[in-house]
Design a protein around this motif. Sequence first.
Motif, mmCIF file in Angstrom:
data_model
loop_
_atom_site.group_PDB
_atom_site.id
_atom_site.type_symbol
_atom_site.label_atom_id
_atom_site.label_comp_id
_atom_site.label_asym_id
_atom_site.label_seq_id
_atom_site.Cartn_x
_atom_site.Cartn_y
_atom_site.Cartn_z
ATOM 1 N N GLN A 29 44.306 28.781 32.279
ATOM 2 C CA GLN A 29 44.556 30.195 32.100
ATOM 3 C C GLN A 29 45.250 30.421 30.766
ATOM 4 O O GLN A 29 46.179 29.699 30.404
ATOM 5 C CB GLN A 29 45.419 30.727 33.244
ATOM 6 C CG GLN A 29 45.789 32.210 33.078
ATOM 7 C CD GLN A 29 46.492 32.738 34.304
ATOM 8 O OE1 GLN A 29 46.000 32.585 35.404
ATOM 9 N NE2 GLN A 29 47.659 33.323 34.099
ATOM 10 N N ARG A 31 46.633 33.811 28.082
ATOM 11 C CA ARG A 31 46.965 35.235 28.113
ATOM 12 C C ARG A 31 47.087 35.756 26.688
ATOM 13 O O ARG A 31 47.650 35.097 25.816
ATOM 14 C CB ARG A 31 48.284 35.453 28.858
ATOM 15 C CG ARG A 31 48.746 36.924 28.848
ATOM 16 C CD ARG A 31 50.064 37.085 29.578
ATOM 17 N NE ARG A 31 49.901 36.865 31.008
ATOM 18 C CZ ARG A 31 50.907 36.921 31.882
ATOM 19 N NH1 ARG A 31 52.141 37.181 31.446
ATOM 20 N NH2 ARG A 31 50.695 36.725 33.154
ATOM 21 N N SER A 67 34.247 40.263 33.609
ATOM 22 C CA SER A 67 35.442 41.068 33.857
ATOM 23 C C SER A 67 35.239 41.884 35.118
ATOM 24 O O SER A 67 34.122 42.274 35.462
ATOM 25 C CB SER A 67 35.716 41.996 32.668
ATOM 26 O OG SER A 67 36.714 42.935 32.984
ATOM 27 N N PHE A 102 46.810 44.761 33.076
ATOM 28 C CA PHE A 102 46.111 43.562 32.628
ATOM 29 C C PHE A 102 44.603 43.736 32.809
ATOM 30 O O PHE A 102 44.147 44.386 33.767
ATOM 31 C CB PHE A 102 46.559 42.339 33.436
ATOM 32 C CG PHE A 102 47.966 41.911 33.169
ATOM 33 C CD1 PHE A 102 48.250 41.078 32.089
ATOM 34 C CD2 PHE A 102 49.005 42.337 33.980
ATOM 35 C CE1 PHE A 102 49.553 40.673 31.834
ATOM 36 C CE2 PHE A 102 50.297 41.940 33.731
ATOM 37 C CZ PHE A 102 50.579 41.111 32.658
ATOM 38 N N HIS A 104 41.655 41.247 33.579
ATOM 39 C CA HIS A 104 41.437 39.882 34.049
ATOM 40 C C HIS A 104 40.011 39.469 33.702
ATOM 41 O O HIS A 104 39.035 40.095 34.136
ATOM 42 C CB HIS A 104 41.668 39.785 35.554
ATOM 43 C CG HIS A 104 43.085 40.087 35.952
ATOM 44 N ND1 HIS A 104 44.116 39.197 35.782
ATOM 45 C CD2 HIS A 104 43.644 41.207 36.497
ATOM 46 C CE1 HIS A 104 45.239 39.728 36.210
ATOM 47 N NE2 HIS A 104 44.985 40.955 36.649
ATOM 48 N N GLN A 106 37.186 36.148 33.203
ATOM 49 C CA GLN A 106 36.862 34.779 33.585
ATOM 50 C C GLN A 106 35.838 34.240 32.600
ATOM 51 O O GLN A 106 34.791 34.855 32.363
ATOM 52 C CB GLN A 106 36.313 34.707 35.008
ATOM 53 C CG GLN A 106 36.244 33.284 35.544
ATOM 54 C CD GLN A 106 35.975 33.248 37.047
ATOM 55 O OE1 GLN A 106 35.433 34.183 37.600
ATOM 56 N NE2 GLN A 106 36.358 32.174 37.706
ATOM 57 N N ARG A 117 40.502 31.212 33.216
ATOM 58 C CA ARG A 117 40.947 32.575 33.518
ATOM 59 C C ARG A 117 41.722 33.096 32.319
ATOM 60 O O ARG A 117 42.636 32.423 31.809
ATOM 61 C CB ARG A 117 41.816 32.590 34.768
ATOM 62 C CG ARG A 117 42.188 34.003 35.196
ATOM 63 C CD ARG A 117 42.901 33.987 36.527
ATOM 64 N NE ARG A 117 43.238 35.338 36.948
ATOM 65 C CZ ARG A 117 43.851 35.632 38.098
ATOM 66 N NH1 ARG A 117 44.180 34.645 38.923
ATOM 67 N NH2 ARG A 117 44.123 36.876 38.421
ATOM 68 N N GLU A 119 43.863 36.427 30.862
ATOM 69 C CA GLU A 119 44.523 37.702 31.122
ATOM 70 C C GLU A 119 44.848 38.359 29.785
ATOM 71 O O GLU A 119 45.451 37.732 28.913
ATOM 72 C CB GLU A 119 45.819 37.505 31.922
ATOM 73 C CG GLU A 119 45.587 37.156 33.377
ATOM 74 C CD GLU A 119 46.884 37.112 34.171
ATOM 75 O OE1 GLU A 119 47.955 37.177 33.524
ATOM 76 O OE2 GLU A 119 46.825 37.022 35.404
ATOM 77 N N GLU A 121 46.876 41.446 28.399
ATOM 78 C CA GLU A 121 47.834 42.502 28.713
ATOM 79 C C GLU A 121 47.629 43.662 27.751
ATOM 80 O O GLU A 121 47.577 43.475 26.530
ATOM 81 C CB GLU A 121 49.252 41.975 28.608
ATOM 82 C CG GLU A 121 50.298 43.015 28.984
ATOM 83 C CD GLU A 121 51.713 42.494 28.849
ATOM 84 O OE1 GLU A 121 52.647 43.143 29.343
ATOM 85 O OE2 GLU A 121 51.882 41.413 28.220
#
Length: 805
Positions: A29, A31, A67, A102, A104, A106, A117, A119, A121
């Motif tokens: 993951q 971000r 998404s 957020f 999200h 993939q 994954r 994320e 923001e």
Amino acid sequence: MKTTFWLPVTGMVICLLLCGCVVDLVLAQIRYSIPEELEHGAFVGNIAEDLGLDVAKLSARRFRIVSGAKRQYLEVNLENGILFVNEKIDREELCDRSPNCFLHLQVVIENPLELYRVEVEILDVNDNSPSFPWSEFNLDITESAAPGSCFPLESAQDQDVGTNSLRSYQLSANAHFILNIQTRNDGSKFAELVLDTPLDREQQKKHEMVLTAFDGGSPERSGTALITITVLDANDNVPVFDRSVYRASLVENAPRGTLVLKLNASDLDEGSNGEVTYAFSGHAPLKVRELFSVDPYTGEIRVKGVVDYEKASVYELYVQAKDRGQSAVAVHSKVLVDILDVNDNAPEVILTSVSTPVQEDAPPGTVIAVISVMDRDSGENGNVDCQIPNNVPFQLHSSFKNYYTLVTSEFLDREAVSEYNITLTARDLGSPSLSTRKTILVQVSDINDNPPRFSQPSYTVYVTENNAPGASICSVTAFDPDSNQNAYLSYSILEGQIQGMPVSTYVSINSDNGNIYALRSFDYEQLRNFQILVQAQDAGFPPLASNVTVNVFVLDQNDNAPVIISPLPKNGTLATEVVPRSVDAGYLVTKITALDADAGQNSRLSYQLLQATDPGLFSVALYTGEIRTIRRLVEKDAIRQRLVILVKDNGQPPLSSTVSIVLTVVDSVPESLSDFGDLTLSPQPPSNLALYLIVSLSTISLIFLVAIIVLAGISSAAKVPTNCMEANGNSSLSQSYCYKVCLTPESAKSDFMFIKPCTPSSTPRNNEAKNIELPNPFIYPAVITLLTWMEPLCAKQCIQTQKTM
């Protein structure tokens, strides 16, 4: 800004046993943080570099992001691996007033399968100013209000969150009031007007001031409203609530009109001054006013709109009570309504990525779809489990919470099943449980894995001879279970030879439909059957082909008339035979030999007497062609008998030929020979011709040649001027034939002479004649034919030889 979180499964290889195929699944993951309102193409991050991926292989590994949002806000440039803004993002539209927002994502990469994954923001920017529901509002305050009394004001609203949201209020300069800023449970702020110095109605009846709301953004934004205060005469008593704070619980989705609670305020005054009315305070949020209502007389708070736990779990209601006197003063209270969650939201299934069609040779573990599910309920009501039927060659794998991948569990076969309708069932764990079904259409694309198949293992074709060139003689058909280009077939004839000639000179084929055409007219007598090899090839890559054998049989037509082999005309004259006058009835005079090049019934011959000098003297056997005497010859019968024989085949229509024979009746052999010689044409040089005939005869029968050599040796040692050898041939004919080989002492060359048919009276009685039996019944007719043709020459040669002696 980028932050990377490696989950606890980092570095772990999850081995999925899918029909013997191992698929590596990597989970991680990362971000990113970006502000809202960025333009299209704005840089988010180098996702390929951050995930440690080879940019050159992104396309080959089918790199893609999916998404759960309804719009594709972000996209990846596969050439450089950069994640960029695809569509402008409005945080307030995407996440409403949620403190955290957020996106999200993939990331799916194949060969091997890797899932990441991501994320993103969405940071708030100060793009909204605070605003009041009304630009001007009024307050009534009695002049007897004590300093420190609080009067709630209308709240301003700011769609931004965090530091960009509403921060404070400011009141314009005045002599009597100050502001007290309060904070609600949800963090929002509202202002109360606090009386700082007493009011005097006789001195000033109205007061006006400006209330300004400020946010904390940079640059700072603000909104204003005008407050008008009317000073009323003093009122002895004001209403008093029995509670300073009310609290109630309400099930979400409660029907409209449901009672939440009942307010209770009392006033010690009498009459209209003691009658209490209820209402929302001025600073009650607009959202609250839309969901609830307050009965002004009973104080009952009832449901007015749709209460949704997923939007707010608690509501703060600010209410007021005042009497109906002329100088009524409002008192305030707060009502807290707790919303209880129920399982009222079915799971939502979002197909974030569907890779269809999928090739039928895709290995087990190939990702078909990435699926996200969500349930707006909370707790067990919001936990979702997904399933698909067991009778399909697919499996569901959960990579992250509420994210699933649909993968193949075995090899597919498009020819067996060309598409699958997979029903995905998402069911929450609430009570009662709610479920959602989503159908995923997975189409299977074809590969060229099936060669063409002919409808028959081989073809047999019958073609009548003398066919028209260019006519179709048959058609071959093949089919290919593949589809589209892989099923398009073309036909061809493989190279080969027929009787030393290329097969392409005999037949051709239509490459589109498989029709085979004859390029020439076939002749049964020259070509009775042949084979061709036809190939059907599809247009796939690489192409596949199959072959089939076509056996062509040529059928006979009655296109050949019978051909007379014997007796034959000699030098333009009619065929002749001699008949002794002393023969009995049934005597075999000669036999008509004919051949028909056709086959079967077309070659079956029959004979009949067409014309005769004396029809009652001779007969012809219907099937053998033997000419025999019907009765004994008498003196009055003509010496020369002319017969016309018809030879006819059994075809449809029948074809026929005729032969004319002159029969000469003789009393003895010399006379026969003399008469026979008168019928011939001018003599030919006998010596060389006789040798050629003997050589020809020797090639037909080796035994006969040996006999001639032996007899030639015997005759060379003999002292008689003329040596003759008789040969008696026995066959199926009832009458024997006698032949003589005459050898002259002056020459080594031999003359062969046909004398006559043998009868008992004409059998040789001296020792100079040797009887030789013909060895082979198959050679016999050919020998008879040659000897018949040689008869005149041999006879004449022998007579001339005897005269010289």
